[in-house]
Enzyme design. Structure first.
Site: not given
Ligand code: PLP
Length: 371
Positions: A47, A100, A169, A194
């Protein structure tokens, strides 16, 4: 002169050549490591550390332009790690009102812990007006799903002058599209589910920072909440980085071609790479690639559903950034301030002419009045 992005991506985080060793060692599956005597060393308990994460974190650190990286089980684990490890009772956090939707849900969590959350839209650097007395300013640029952009360096300057940390982000852009740390941000955070991993087959995220103390705080947060990536996911993500530059190039070219084909056929068309997009001037200054997401609005929920149902090459799915094009009517989730006919379209790596032809055949034919 540094090396090009393709060269950087294909070699990122790979260990020194060693005879009879693979170029990228496979995933290490271990909950614990041999550990006789002293309770220290690089690998103790699964962990805390794992050799497969070490390689991935090194690779992403190179892509971020040099940074310490802490990888997480998902993008939300990474987002939460920064927000919840940095904010205490009474602290002020500034967030984008159009970020988001699951990040926005954390507003209530932060408030329940005694923090004060202020919100302003991404466009026009509106958050600058709210930075007075803040502990942390959260940015998302380009924003998902509205594709608005803020001038990151400008907001960072105002936030730092007010004594606040800045986290960006960077999910939509990836570090080969935009480097928040080079623009002055303290944290670059992303869902690597993504475009970074890009195959639509895993969830993973990361936090990057050049401040060793902030890195340590985020790493300690991961240890205490246990939001760790699986070794298999970490290895798959690292393997995917080799093609990152190729994928991003094709995806951005496809997104631009789709946006150009949609011009005049839809309303509210947004793509930061379109020269006449409201975000283009700022985006062009701080981004090296404009990403794979295009958004637009069709006249109604029914028109959008008909469009999505008529696409042959584009899968109907949420998320974005994968090699396969995908699209969805964002309003179906109910969490975003978008119109019922709003479509978020993610361009994959299909041949451009095939993708554009598919989009055009799926569009409603113009009514006689509009023709
Ligand atoms: C999808 C997304 C997240 C969250 O990511 P996960 O891998 O689904 O937890 C956070 N910020 C943005 C801009 C996103 O598109």
């Amino acid at each position: 002169m540094g090396i090009g992005d393709g060269t950087l991506a294909v070699g990122a985080g790979r260990p020194e050549a060693e005879n009879y060793a693979p170029s990228l060692p496979g995933p290490v599956f271990a909950s614990h490591f041999h550990l006789a005597g002293e309770a220290s060393g690089p690998y103790t308990y699964g962990r805390d550390t794992n050799p497969t994460w070490t390689l991935l974190e090194g690779a992403i650190g190179e892509l971020e332009g040099g940074a310490e990286v802490v990888s997480f089980s998902s993008g939300m684990a990474a987002v939460s790690a920064v927000l919840l490890s940095q904010v205490r009772v009474g602290d002020v956090v500034v967030m984008p009102g159009d970020c988001y939707q699951v990040t926005r849900v954390l507003k209530e969590r932060l408030e329940s812990y005694g923090a004060v959350v202020r919100m302003a839209p991404t466009a026009g650097d509106a958050q600058i007006a709210l930075v007075g007395g803040a502990r942390l300013v959260w940015l998302e640029s380009p924003s998902n799903p509205g594709l608005d952009v803020c001038d990151i360096a400008r907001v960072v300057e105002a936030a730092h002058a007010a004594g606040a940390l800045v986290a960006v982000d960077n999910t939509l852009a990836t570090p080969l599209g935009q480097r928040p740390l080079d623009l002055g941000a303290d944290f670059s955070v992303a869902s690597d589910t993504k475009a970074l991993s890009g195959h639509g087959d895993l969830l993973i995220g990361h936090v990057a920072t050049r401040d060793p103390e902030l890195a340590e705080a985020v790493r300690f947060w991961r240890k205490t909440v246990g939001a760790i990536p699986g070794p298999m996911e970490a290895w798959l993500a690292h393997r995917s980085l080799a093609t990152l530059q190729l994928r991003l190039e094709r995806q951005a070219a496809n997104a631009l071609a789709v946006a150009e084909a949609l011009r005049g056929r839809v309303s509210g068309l947004r793509y930061p790479g379109l020269p006449d997009d409201p975000a283009h001037a700022v985006a062009a200054r701080q981004m090296r690639r404009f990403g794979c997401v295009v958004s637009f609005t069709l006249p109604s929920e029914e028109a959008a559903e008909r469009f999505l149902g008529s696409l042959r090459l584009v899968m109907q799915a949420t998320s974005f950034g994968a090699v396969h094009s995908s699209a969805e009517r964002r309003g179906r989730w109910g969490g975003d301030a978008v119109e019922p006919g709003f479509v978020r379209f993610s361009a994959g790596i299909e041949d451009t002419q095939d993708l554009v032809a598919d989009v055009l055949q799926a569009l409603p034919s113009p009514s006689p009045r509009e023709r």
